[in-house]
Every structure is written in structure tokens, then in C-alpha cells.
Scaffold this motif. Structure first.
Motif, PDB file in Angstrom:
ATOM      1  N   GLN A  37       0.825  -1.215   0.000  1.00  0.00           N
ATOM      2  CA  GLN A  37       0.000   0.000   0.000  1.00  0.00           C
ATOM      3  C   GLN A  37       0.857   1.262   0.000  1.00  0.00           C
ATOM      4  N   ARG A  38       1.954   1.227   0.751  1.00  0.00           N
ATOM      5  CA  ARG A  38       2.772   2.441   0.867  1.00  0.00           C
ATOM      6  C   ARG A  38       3.661   2.666  -0.346  1.00  0.00           C
ATOM      7  N   GLU A  71     -13.336  -5.020  -4.761  1.00  0.00           N
ATOM      8  CA  GLU A  71     -12.951  -4.565  -3.414  1.00  0.00           C
ATOM      9  C   GLU A  71     -11.445  -4.274  -3.347  1.00  0.00           C
ATOM     10  N   TYR A  72     -10.682  -5.059  -4.086  1.00  0.00           N
ATOM     11  CA  TYR A  72      -9.231  -4.815  -4.108  1.00  0.00           C
ATOM     12  C   TYR A  72      -8.940  -3.469  -4.773  1.00  0.00           C
ATOM     13  N   ARG A  73      -9.662  -3.183  -5.850  1.00  0.00           N
ATOM     14  CA  ARG A  73      -9.451  -1.898  -6.544  1.00  0.00           C
ATOM     15  C   ARG A  73      -9.732  -0.733  -5.593  1.00  0.00           C
ATOM     16  N   GLU A  74     -10.775  -0.915  -4.790  1.00  0.00           N
ATOM     17  CA  GLU A  74     -11.141   0.114  -3.813  1.00  0.00           C
ATOM     18  C   GLU A  74      -9.991   0.309  -2.803  1.00  0.00           C
ATOM     19  N   LEU A  75      -9.461  -0.831  -2.351  1.00  0.00           N
ATOM     20  CA  LEU A  75      -8.346  -0.764  -1.382  1.00  0.00           C
ATOM     21  C   LEU A  75      -7.143  -0.032  -1.998  1.00  0.00           C
ATOM     22  N   VAL A  76      -6.874  -0.355  -3.261  1.00  0.00           N
ATOM     23  CA  VAL A  76      -5.723   0.266  -3.929  1.00  0.00           C
ATOM     24  C   VAL A  76      -5.962   1.766  -4.100  1.00  0.00           C
ATOM     25  N   ASN A  78      -7.713   3.712  -2.251  1.00  0.00           N
ATOM     26  CA  ASN A  78      -7.500   4.373  -0.954  1.00  0.00           C
ATOM     27  C   ASN A  78      -6.016   4.499  -0.648  1.00  0.00           C
ATOM     28  N   ALA A  79      -5.268   3.442  -0.978  1.00  0.00           N
ATOM     29  CA  ALA A  79      -3.818   3.480  -0.704  1.00  0.00           C
ATOM     30  C   ALA A  79      -3.167   4.593  -1.527  1.00  0.00           C
ATOM     31  N   LEU A  80      -3.578   4.733  -2.781  1.00  0.00           N
ATOM     32  CA  LEU A  80      -2.970   5.772  -3.630  1.00  0.00           C
ATOM     33  C   LEU A  80      -3.278   7.154  -3.067  1.00  0.00           C
ATOM     34  N   GLU A  81      -4.531   7.295  -2.584  1.00  0.00           N
ATOM     35  CA  GLU A  81      -4.887   8.609  -2.046  1.00  0.00           C
ATOM     36  C   GLU A  81      -4.092   8.915  -0.789  1.00  0.00           C
ATOM     37  N   LYS A  82      -3.859   7.864  -0.001  1.00  0.00           N
ATOM     38  CA  LYS A  82      -3.188   8.085   1.276  1.00  0.00           C
ATOM     39  C   LYS A  82      -1.661   8.208   1.119  1.00  0.00           C
TER      40      LYS A  82
END
Ligand code: BG6
Length: 512
Positions: A37-38, A71-76, A78-82
Motif C-alpha cells: 500500500q505504501r 474490493e481490491y481496486r477500492e483498497l488500492v 484508498n492506498a494511492l490517495e493516502k
């Protein structure tokens, strides 16, 4: 102008480099974890945004939690935004997210690999030569690696139509024996040319620049040896604490986390002999020679010339921070070291007798990584000066946060007296290459290299084992002798006093 004359009016033209990447599929084991994610997913998005990825690619996250592709795309997202430092452009996101997939499975569960194999059959796109390139990224703690390697070859993903590459995060093993065992396990199933042991320090521009600086300029290399160099300092200082990686860090500690890999790489870049070419194996062979010539450390040597520390509470960047033992998920009596300093010797013709002082730690005063080469004093002082301290020439290679090269030297202070005055010549990437400079993120460069099949910036099997041989005795000695009274340095300081003493005993001091 005659044929032999050089036309010096011609400036060197920097041609923007574009790489042509074949279609690929990347499977990320630990695809929803911290590293993914990071770093990984933001980097892959970054590459896509910069149009460095081919039209045909697929990224498959593999992790234990049940979730759909959506759901994985959603997680990704969020990770990109964060964690991403890029604005998300709708068109690029659409292209990127359409190529994201997910497989839920256990690392030790055969059926999960069959599921993965079926997904690969369906998703992997062939390159021009008909091969399907699959990059398996191991973004998982080292204890899971044997399970994964065993099973990768159980499924069909390693057969003839697939060109598989493995990307393996550090730390590679826990010591030399476990690294050797891991290498043996992998080499039974994959060739060395398929294995990319990643160390993100090698992806940093300024680390790569060390070789350019040394070997593309004729003025420094003749001085780069025991005749002119008094000593070398390498500092990798972090202001961050353990963050949310307590479980990993409690097991690893500073030597496995930073010294065995990042610091050994920096040391090798400074100390290695010129390679016979800029190709992966030439460079990697020279590095291995450095590790093999580092003087082995006896128990007595370790007691005298290494310093360990653990941070207490304090103030960093104007914020109060807790001690290591008070961090979440850290044992209240933990003896894990978060600071390391030591004196190394490299017993080679070039470096005999030149100490290399290495220092790294968490929660130090500021984040800074630099190498400084301290030259010997001239043999005689010809000039009267009111200042007692004669400053030696120092060459500083700044890795971060400022990417710079500084040469420190003395000049005559203007006036009627004969006063020596210290000044700097300073090259800064940001300032001096204004407008022309784009620093690829370390992972950007390394992932592209892996996609291209260039192993220069990745550690080879013998290199990894040789690096462990250097640090193993220190880890063992520290494990078998009582730690100093921890915590023994305040957050926001430069580490325990013993670290200063280490240099003071040699009539030297840390540059920063
Ligand atoms: C990682 C370590 O390899 O490097 C971390 O596991 C450390 O503990 C990090 O914080 C430092 O990297 P950088 O690029 O911020 O110097």
C-alpha cells in the motif's frame, strides 16, 4: 577542425530515456500489506501515469483476506490517495484499475496456487516472443517465503510458456545460514538470473551516482585510497520511530533492518574497485570482494568497537514522542537495538588501516543519509592561523534529504594576515539541474529494471551471504551479552554517548 580535435563547443545532450517494457503480469504476495500500500502500488500507478507501463499488463494482489477484484481496486485507490504523491487522473486510474485483480489464498495452501494458476492462464498476456512474463513480488515477511517458493512450482505458473521472475524484499533470511538455506531452496526451482533481491537504497539516484562520481571523474579516484584518505563516515539517520512495524522490528532490530543491507550497499559503493564494465555481474562481483575483505569481528573487537542503543522518549521535529518500549506492540522490557555504530576495517591493498565508521538509528535528530570522505591533513602546517583546528578536506556525498555533493577545503581569508578559512564547493541536484531533474522513486527504477531484466541494482546470492557473514558475529555477540541499560539515548539526539566516544577515542568526531 581536424579529425582528432575535440569539438568542446558541443554540450552533452541528455536524451530523455524511454524504456520499452514487454507485457507483464505481476503477482504481489502480500498485495494488501503495508509495503504494497505504501510503496509498490503507488509506484506502479506512478509508472502507469508516466506511460512507462505497456498497454498489456495485469497486477494480481494475493493475500489471505477474502475480497473481490472490485474490493481490491477500492483498497488500492484508498492506498494511492493516502500514500501516493501523485494526483489521481480519472483516465489513468481507469486504465490502471482495469488491470488490477485479486486472489484470496493462504501462502501454505496448495489449492490457492491452483486458483492463482487459473487466473494467470486467463490474464497473462504474451510478449512478442510468445512468452508470458510473470513477476512474483514477495512483499511478505521472510518466514512465509519457503511456503511460497515450495508451492509456486507446484502450480503451472513456472512452466515453459511463462518467463517467471522473483522479486524478494529484504531482509533476505535472518542470518547467513538461513539466507543460504533460502538461496538453496530457490535455486532448486529458479535460476539466479530469475531472482531479484531488492534493496530500495540501490534505487536511489544519489546512491547510483556514487559509482558515476567515482569512476567518471579523474580527479578523485587517484586519491581514493589509504594514502590520502584518513577515514570514512557513513550515517543513515532516521527521525521516524518503529511506526506500525513493531512485530517485524522486534524480530529484526537495527542490524538486520538497515546494516546488513542498506549500509553494506553504501559501504561497497564507496570501497569497491572499479568494475570492468557497468554490467550486473561485474559490479556485483566487486561488491562481494569488499564484503569478503571486511575484517572479521572477534568478540573482543565487537565489545570495543560497536555501540548499540535503544531510543527513549524525547522530542523529534517539535513533537513529543514515546520511548521504543512504550510503542504499540513492543515488549516493555524489549532489548531490541534501534541504534548501531561501529568501526569497520577493510583489509585490502586500497583500504588497509583506514577506519570506516558506520552509524544508523531510529528517532535521531533528523533524517539524513550521507557518506563523508575525510582526507588526511597536509603533512606540515605552513600557515599561521589563530584557529587551532585545521580542518581537513572532506568530500560529502549527500544521499537524502538533500541530494548533493560538497567539497570542503581551506582558502586564504582576505586581508593582510595569512589566515586559513574553511569553505565549501557545493553541487545540488535540485538547484543545479533546475528544471531538468526528475528523481524516479527508488521502487520505480527497480521495478522497471526488473521488468527489463537488468539485475545490476539487485543483490546476488553470494553478495547476500557475504553481507550476512559481516554482521552475523555482531548479532550473535549482542544476543549473548547483556544489553546496556536501555533506553540509552533520547529521541531527537544523535544516539548514545558511546557513539561519540567511539570516534573521540581515535581523536575524531562525527561530521553531523
Ligand atoms: C527500510 C527499513 O528498509 O528502510 C525501515 O525497513 C527504514 O526501517 C527504511 O525506515 C528507510 O528508508 P529511507 O528510504 O526512508 O531511508
Amino acid at each position: 577542425m581536424s579529425e582528432n580535435e575535440l569539438d568542446t563547443s558541443q554540450a552533452c545532450v541528455i536524451v530523455p530515456q524511454r524504456v520499452s517494457i514487454e507485457p507483464f503480469t505481476m503477482v504481489i504476495f502480500g498485495g494488501s500489506g503495508d509495503l504494497s500500500q505504501r510503496k509498490l502500488l503507488p509506484t506502479l500507478y506512478h509508472l502507469c501515469n508516466d506511460q512507462n507501463l505497456p498497454d498489456d499488463f495485469a497486477i494480481i494482489g494475493f493475500a489471505s483476506t477474502e475480497r473481490s477484484d472490485e474490493e481490491y481496486r477500492e483498497l488500492v485507490r484508498n492506498a494511492l490517495e493516502k500514500f501516493g504523491d501523485y494526483k489521481i487522473h480519472p483516465e489513468c486510474w481507469e486504465k490502471f484499475s482495469n488491470n488490477l485483480y485479486y486472489v484470496a489464498g493462504g501462502f501454505d495452501d496448495d489449492s490457492s496456487y491452483k486458483k492463482l494458476a487459473a487466473r494467470l492462464e486467463q490474464l497473462a498476456k504474451p510478449s512478442d516472443d510468445g512468452k508470458k512474463e510473470i513477476l512474483y513480488y514477495m512483499a511478505v515477511p521472510p518466514q512465509f517465503l519457503p511456503d511460497i517458493f515450495e508451492r509456486l512450482s507446484l502450480c503451472t505458473t513456472c512452466d515453459k510458456t511463462f518467463d517467471a521472475r522473483l522479486i524478494i524484499e529484504k531482509p533476505f533470511g535472518r542470518d547467513r545460514d538461513s539466507a543460504t538455506a533460502l538461496n538453496k531452496l530457490i535455486s532448486g526451482k529458479f535460476k539466479e538470473s530469475q531472482i531479484y533481491r531488492i534493496d530500495h537504497y540501490l534505487g536511489k539516484e544519489t546512491v547510483q551516482n556514487i559509482l558515476f562520481f567515482r569512476f567518471a571523474n579523474s580527479i578523485f579516484e587517484p586519491l581514493w585510497n589509504r594514502r590520502y584518505i584518513d577515514h570514512v563516515q557513513i550515517t543513515v539517520a532516521e527521525s521516524l520511530g518503529v511506526e506500525n512495524r513493531a512485530r517485524f522490528y522486534e524480530q529484526a532490530g537495527v542490524v538486520r533492518d538497515i546494516v546488513q543491507n542498506h549500509m553494506m550497499q553504501l559501504l561497497a559503493m564507496v570501497a569497491m574497485e572499479p568494475p570492468i564494465g557497468f554490467e550486473a555481474d561485474y559490479i556485483r562481483s566487486e561488491k562481494v570482494k569488499v564484503y569478503r575483505t571486511i575484517r572479521p569481528m572477534t568478540a573482543d573487537y565487537i565489545d570495543k568497537f560497536t555501540v548499540r542503543g535503544q531510543y527513549g522518549s524525547g522530542t523529534v521535529n517539535n513533537s513529543e514522542v514515546p520511548s521504543y518500549r512504550d510503542e504499540k506492540n513492543i515488549a516493555p522490557e524489549s532489548e531490541t537495538a534501534t541504534f548501531f555504530a561501529a568501526k569497520f576495517y577493510i583489509d585490502s591493498w586500497r583500504w588497509a588501516g583506514v577506519p570506516f565508521y558506520l552509524r544508523t538509528g531510529k528517532r535521531l535528530q533528523k533524517r539524513i543519509t550521507e557518506i563523508s570522505i575525510h582526507f588526511k591533513q597536509p603533512p606540515l602546517s605552513l600557515f599561521n592561523t589563530t584557529c587551532e583546528i585545521r580542518e581537513p578536506n572532506v568530500l560529502v556525498l549527500g544521499v537524502q534529504p538533500d541530494e548533493e555533493i560538497i567539497l570542503h577545503f581551506g582558502v586564504k581569508h582576505p586581508g593582510i594576515g595569512n589566515q586559513l578559512f574553511p569553505v565549501n564547493m557545493n553541487f545540488q541536484y535540485e538547484r543545479d539541474l533546475q528544471g531538468e531533474v526528475h528523481f524516479p522513486l527508488p521502487y520505480e527504477r527497480l521495478l522497471l529494471d526488473c521488468m527489463k531484466g537488468d539485475q545490476t541494482l539487485f543483490a546476488r546470492q553470494d553478495g547476500i551471504e557475504a553481507m550476512w557473514s559481516v554482521v552475523d558475529p555482531i548479532i550473535k555477540r549482542w544476543d549473548n551479552t547483556p544489553a546496556p541499560q536501555f533506553p540509552n539515548y533520547q529521541s531527537g539526539s544523535w544516539g548514545p554517548e558511546e557513539s561519540n566516544e567511539l570516534l573521540r577515542n581515535d581523536s575524531r568526531q562525527w561530521r553531523i
